[in-house]
Design a protein around this motif. Structure first.
Motif, PDB file in Angstrom:
ATOM      1  N   ILE A 586      65.225-146.274  58.330  1.00  0.00           N
ATOM      2  CA  ILE A 586      65.415-147.332  59.331  1.00  0.00           C
ATOM      3  C   ILE A 586      65.463-146.725  60.731  1.00  0.00           C
ATOM      4  CG2 ILE A 586      67.113-148.988  60.234  1.00  0.00           C
ATOM      5  CD1 ILE A 586      67.744-149.703  57.286  1.00  0.00           C
ATOM      6  N   THR A 587      66.205-145.608  60.863  1.00  0.00           N
ATOM      7  CA  THR A 587      66.307-144.930  62.167  1.00  0.00           C
ATOM      8  C   THR A 587      64.934-144.471  62.655  1.00  0.00           C
ATOM      9  OG1 THR A 587      68.538-144.189  61.638  1.00  0.00           O
ATOM     10  CG2 THR A 587      67.402-143.028  63.413  1.00  0.00           C
ATOM     11  N   ALA A 588      64.175-143.851  61.753  1.00  0.00           N
ATOM     12  CA  ALA A 588      62.836-143.357  62.100  1.00  0.00           C
ATOM     13  C   ALA A 588      61.906-144.493  62.507  1.00  0.00           C
ATOM     14  CB  ALA A 588      62.252-142.576  60.929  1.00  0.00           C
ATOM     15  N   LEU A 589      61.959-145.599  61.744  1.00  0.00           N
ATOM     16  CA  LEU A 589      61.101-146.747  62.049  1.00  0.00           C
ATOM     17  C   LEU A 589      61.459-147.347  63.402  1.00  0.00           C
ATOM     18  CD1 LEU A 589      61.011-148.468  58.536  1.00  0.00           C
ATOM     19  CD2 LEU A 589      59.026-147.563  59.758  1.00  0.00           C
ATOM     20  N   GLU A 590      62.749-147.474  63.676  1.00  0.00           N
ATOM     21  CA  GLU A 590      63.177-148.057  64.947  1.00  0.00           C
ATOM     22  C   GLU A 590      62.748-147.174  66.123  1.00  0.00           C
ATOM     23  OE1 GLU A 590      67.357-148.551  64.263  1.00  0.00           O
ATOM     24  OE2 GLU A 590      67.119-150.658  63.618  1.00  0.00           O
ATOM     25  N   GLN A 591      62.854-145.852  65.929  1.00  0.00           N
ATOM     26  CA  GLN A 591      62.427-144.928  66.975  1.00  0.00           C
ATOM     27  C   GLN A 591      60.922-145.039  67.242  1.00  0.00           C
ATOM     28  OE1 GLN A 591      63.778-141.122  65.572  1.00  0.00           O
ATOM     29  NE2 GLN A 591      65.881-141.397  66.354  1.00  0.00           N
ATOM     30  N   GLU A 592      60.149-145.125  66.150  1.00  0.00           N
ATOM     31  CA  GLU A 592      58.696-145.230  66.311  1.00  0.00           C
ATOM     32  C   GLU A 592      58.316-146.546  66.979  1.00  0.00           C
ATOM     33  OE1 GLU A 592      54.529-144.839  63.753  1.00  0.00           O
ATOM     34  OE2 GLU A 592      56.457-144.518  62.727  1.00  0.00           O
ATOM     35  N   ILE A 593      59.039-147.629  66.630  1.00  0.00           N
ATOM     36  CA  ILE A 593      58.771-148.939  67.249  1.00  0.00           C
ATOM     37  C   ILE A 593      59.059-148.880  68.745  1.00  0.00           C
ATOM     38  CG2 ILE A 593      59.662-151.318  67.407  1.00  0.00           C
ATOM     39  CD1 ILE A 593      59.946-151.240  64.320  1.00  0.00           C
ATOM     40  N   ASP A 594      60.197-148.256  69.120  1.00  0.00           N
ATOM     41  CA  ASP A 594      60.537-148.135  70.554  1.00  0.00           C
ATOM     42  C   ASP A 594      59.470-147.338  71.297  1.00  0.00           C
ATOM     43  OD1 ASP A 594      62.820-149.563  70.158  1.00  0.00           O
ATOM     44  OD2 ASP A 594      64.137-147.813  69.945  1.00  0.00           O
ATOM     45  N   SER A 595      59.051-146.243  70.682  1.00  0.00           N
ATOM     46  CA  SER A 595      58.040-145.384  71.304  1.00  0.00           C
ATOM     47  C   SER A 595      56.714-146.129  71.466  1.00  0.00           C
ATOM     48  CB  SER A 595      57.840-144.134  70.445  1.00  0.00           C
ATOM     49  OG  SER A 595      56.787-143.346  70.930  1.00  0.00           O
ATOM     50  N   LEU A 596      56.348-146.885  70.420  1.00  0.00           N
ATOM     51  CA  LEU A 596      55.087-147.626  70.447  1.00  0.00           C
ATOM     52  C   LEU A 596      55.113-148.729  71.502  1.00  0.00           C
ATOM     53  CD1 LEU A 596      52.466-147.313  68.914  1.00  0.00           C
ATOM     54  CD2 LEU A 596      53.269-148.962  67.233  1.00  0.00           C
ATOM     55  N   ASN A 597      56.265-149.400  71.632  1.00  0.00           N
ATOM     56  CA  ASN A 597      56.409-150.448  72.646  1.00  0.00           C
ATOM     57  C   ASN A 597      56.225-149.875  74.052  1.00  0.00           C
ATOM     58  OD1 ASN A 597      56.805-152.883  71.248  1.00  0.00           O
ATOM     59  ND2 ASN A 597      58.897-152.306  70.720  1.00  0.00           N
ATOM     60  N   GLU A 598      56.749-148.642  74.272  1.00  0.00           N
ATOM     61  CA  GLU A 598      56.590-147.986  75.577  1.00  0.00           C
ATOM     62  C   GLU A 598      55.112-147.680  75.854  1.00  0.00           C
ATOM     63  OE1 GLU A 598      59.043-144.523  75.676  1.00  0.00           O
ATOM     64  OE2 GLU A 598      60.926-145.652  75.478  1.00  0.00           O
ATOM     65  N   GLU A 599      54.400-147.220  74.799  1.00  0.00           N
ATOM     66  CA  GLU A 599      52.981-146.894  74.961  1.00  0.00           C
ATOM     67  C   GLU A 599      52.174-148.150  75.292  1.00  0.00           C
ATOM     68  OE1 GLU A 599      51.244-144.608  71.801  1.00  0.00           O
ATOM     69  OE2 GLU A 599      53.103-143.489  71.479  1.00  0.00           O
ATOM     70  N   ILE A 600      52.479-149.240  74.575  1.00  0.00           N
ATOM     71  CA  ILE A 600      51.741-150.495  74.786  1.00  0.00           C
ATOM     72  C   ILE A 600      51.942-151.010  76.214  1.00  0.00           C
ATOM     73  CG2 ILE A 600      51.709-152.951  74.111  1.00  0.00           C
ATOM     74  CD1 ILE A 600      52.190-151.980  71.212  1.00  0.00           C
ATOM     75  N   ALA A 601      53.127-150.705  76.777  1.00  0.00           N
ATOM     76  CA  ALA A 601      53.440-151.199  78.127  1.00  0.00           C
ATOM     77  C   ALA A 601      52.687-150.440  79.216  1.00  0.00           C
ATOM     78  CB  ALA A 601      54.943-151.100  78.370  1.00  0.00           C
ATOM     79  N   ARG A 602      52.088-149.296  78.886  1.00  0.00           N
ATOM     80  CA  ARG A 602      51.364-148.524  79.892  1.00  0.00           C
ATOM     81  C   ARG A 602      50.076-149.256  80.308  1.00  0.00           C
ATOM     82  NH1 ARG A 602      51.566-142.777  76.731  1.00  0.00           N
ATOM     83  NH2 ARG A 602      53.838-142.425  76.861  1.00  0.00           N
ATOM     84  N   PRO A 603      49.756-149.233  81.609  1.00  0.00           N
ATOM     85  CA  PRO A 603      48.554-149.954  82.110  1.00  0.00           C
ATOM     86  C   PRO A 603      47.258-149.469  81.476  1.00  0.00           C
ATOM     87  CG  PRO A 603      50.003-149.336  83.922  1.00  0.00           C
ATOM     88  CD  PRO A 603      50.558-148.666  82.709  1.00  0.00           C
ATOM     89  N   GLU A 604      47.134-148.123  81.269  1.00  0.00           N
ATOM     90  CA  GLU A 604      45.872-147.609  80.723  1.00  0.00           C
ATOM     91  C   GLU A 604      45.653-148.065  79.279  1.00  0.00           C
ATOM     92  OE1 GLU A 604      48.932-144.199  80.430  1.00  0.00           O
ATOM     93  OE2 GLU A 604      48.421-145.845  81.794  1.00  0.00           O
TER      94      GLU A 604
END
Length: 638
Positions: A586-604
């Motif tokens: 659960i911890t690993a999945l939540e971390q990956e989700i947070d990281s992915l959300n940050e990537e998606i928010a990038r303009p490029e």
């Protein structure tokens, strides 16, 4: 707010159908919409089953049209349409989900393939896309809960102890119940059920009603079970005199609306007839007079343009039964003490003890196979020392199979041979009151329908003038009018009544006591059916609550005492390990989700549609995995 209109599943327009120049259905028009609950009622022989065959496509109309929604998925339960299969009960139910199981296997195969191909390559992406599609299709079909669905339906329909039994070894009634189980699992858009409550005991009936209330599709049912119709349907279609009339509401509401409609139609017809008579009278008096000829002519035109109302046909007369008795039995009409019965090498119950007082009306209830009919036959046989009939009893017995009727004898001959004191006029009058016509009474018994045989058996019972009636499923094969007529006659009966019935409405109206066979015991409840079922439900809920409390107390006591068996300690250790692994996941999945959300928010990333799509797909996959992990974690907290 926009109101969503219901989708029409089946529409009939001016449908006409007949056999050999005999019209069965004429000018039939109605609509069945999605999620609608429709009950079709009518006297035996009116054409209810024929109408179902037309709606499902087994027959084609002679005239008119039947339109169906494109791709409509239909499920049909016929009265005697049992499931034929060489599989076991559970295997057959699993075959409903064969497509889901294939998808799950494909999912496992893809998982193995993904582990052996380069990450991020074309093949990996194709496999990932396919994996996602399969997961979505399985989730849409609620595929991960197939076992729960199967067990829920099988247990509710009385097959909890028969998962491994071969269907080919089962009785006709069991096969019909299994066919219904399969249909419920298939979940067609519309279910056509022809007498679905046949072969069901009371416990199963209550379960089926609750299940059908939450059914996602439409239901179209033919039933003589008024309790079922009141519980399930929201529209009644009445088939009478080759026509169908729709009434909103359940069966009880239909009874009120039908009476109101007949009164209204009679008033409108009489009102029009009075108007016609007045117009004709005016015309007759004034047509030849020059001063009034013009006004008389206008009334002639009004008469010609008038749409004439048909005279309302009176509701069909129900059969009439009357159970009269010439003498009273003693107060203690029947005593049973220490009665034990077995059937097929299985003990049904032991040490039964109960008493029937004069003029009591007692219903015998219990699940299928508990011995209700066996008990009735043993009482009537009168050879068991545990059974003592009171003095001055004259017993009248109704056998649900009508086995004592000679199939080669005529209807009139059957009545005369058993009751030779009746004159021809008296015999014909008794049969006519039961709605057995002059044409019927010259038929051989073997050519009668089930309903006609039942009426003949009831006429024979009337002629007995018994003071203690013992009835085994007397409402089987009777249509609604005949059932209600029998109820009225038995309510007025001044003798003693002991009866077996699956018709809950019938039981509720007649029984002042309930004789229950359950768990190998016979218990007499000094109350009516409504009170009995309420008490039974309360007891069941109380037992479930007590069982849960006992289990919780047992767990608490085990923790407090600190005593655990070797197996329990091993199981607890495994659970702790699994819980730890799940927490880490659960911890690993939540971390990956947070990281992915940050990537998606990038303009490029947002500007690159292809990359954005891949990351969104992965995010959705991670959320699904996280939901599953949390669900698993909750089960590990017990």
């Amino acid at each position: 707010m926009r109101i969503r209109t219901k989708i029409m599943l089946i529409t009939t327009e001016n449908v006409r159908f007949g056999y050999d120049d005999k019209i069965i259905l004429d000018n039939i028009s109605f609509v069945i919409s999605e999620k609608e609950r429709v009950g079709l009622i009518g006297a035996n022989g009116e054409g209810k089953t024929t109408l179902i065959k037309l709606l499902t496509g087994a027959l084609s109309p002679d005239e008119g049209k039947i339109y169906k929604k494109s791709g409509l998925k239909i499920g049909v339960l016929e009265q005697n349409g049992g499931l034929e299969s060489d599989k076991t009960v559970y295997e057959e139910m699993q075959s409903v989900f064969a497509g889901v199981f294939r998808a799950m296997q494909s999912l496992r195969d893809i998982e193995k393939s993904l582990a052996s191909v380069p990450y991020g390559g074309t093949e990996f992406k194709e496999l990932s896309s396919r994996y996602e599609q399969l997961e979505r299709s399985i989730a849409a079909a609620d595929g991960y809960n197939t076992d729960v669905k199967i067990k829920t339906v099988l247990n509710g329909m009385g097959f909890s102890q028969m998962y491994g039994q071969k269907i080919s070894t089962m009785s006709g009634g069991e096969k019909t119940r299994l066919k219904l189980c399969r249909l419920l699992l298939e979940e067609p858009e519309i279910l056509f059920l022809d007498e679905p409550t046949n072969h069901l005991d009371v416990t199963t009936l209550f379960w089926l009603e609750e299940y059908l209330k939450d059914y996602r599709g439409a239901i179209f049912t033919v039933s003589h079970d008024r309790y079922f119709l009141d519980s399930i349907v929201t529209k009644i279609l009445e088939l009478e005199n080759c026509r169908v009339t729709a009434f909103r509401g359940n069966y009880s509401k239909y009874k009120v609306l039908k009476a109101e409609k007949y009164e209204h139609d009679c008033r409108e017809y009489e009102k029009q007839q009075e108007e016609i008579a007045a117009l004709k009278d005016y015309v007759a008096r004034n047509i030849v007079r020059a001063t009034t000829a013009k006004s008389a002519q206008s009334r002639v035109k009004k008469l010609e343009a008038m749409e004439l109302l048909e005279k309302p046909l009176p509701p069909p007369r129900p059969p009439v039964f009357s159970f009269e008795t010439t003498q009273k039995s003693e107060e203690r009409a029947l005593s049973v003490s220490g009665l034990s019965l077995s059937a097929g090498g299985k003990q049904l119950f032991s040490d039964a003890e109960f008493e029937v007082r004069r003029c009591e009306k007692i219903a015998v209830v219990g699940e299928n196979g508990t011995g209700k009919s066996t008990l009735i036959r043993e009482l009537v046989r009168g050879r068991n020392t545990a059974v003592r009939w009171g003095r001055f009893n004259k017993i009248g017995y109704y056998d649900q199979e009508n086995a004592d009727l000679d199939p080669e004898e005529t209807v009139l001959g059957t009545l005369w041979h058993k009751h030779t004191g009746l004159s021809q006029t008296q015999a014909r009058a008794l049969l006519a009151r039961a709605k057995l016509s002059d044409e019927d009474i010259d038929k051989q018994v073997k050519s009668l329908s089930g309903g006609e045989r039942a009426k003949l058996a009831l006429v024979l019972l009337e002629a007995e003038q018994a003071n203690f009636l013992v009835l085994d499923e007397p409402t089987n094969h009777l249509d609604l009018l005949a059932r209600e007529a029998l109820e009225e006659a038995l309510k007025k009966f001044e003798g003693t009544l002991l009866f077996v019935s699956h018709d809950r409405y019938f039981i509720e109206r007649l029984a002042d006591k309930i004789l229950e066979i359950d768990g190998g015991k016979v218990t007499l409840h000094a109350c009516g059916y409504a009170e009995y079922t309420a008490a039974r439900k309360a007891a069941q809920e109380s037992a479930e609550t007590a069982a849960k409390a006992a289990k919780a107390e047992e767990k608490t006591a085990a923790k407090e005492s600190g005593y655990r068996s070797k197996a329990e300690r091993a199981e607890e250790a495994k659970k702790k390990l699994k819980r730890k692994e799940t927490e880490e996941k659960i911890t690993a999945l939540e971390q990956e989700i947070d990281s992915l959300n940050e990537e998606i928010a990038r303009p490029e990333v947002a500007a690159d549609y292809k990359i954005l799509g891949e990351k969104c797909a992965r995010l959705e996959q991670l959320h699904t995995q996280l939901d599953e992990a949390y669900a698993l974690y909750e089960t590990l907290l017990d």
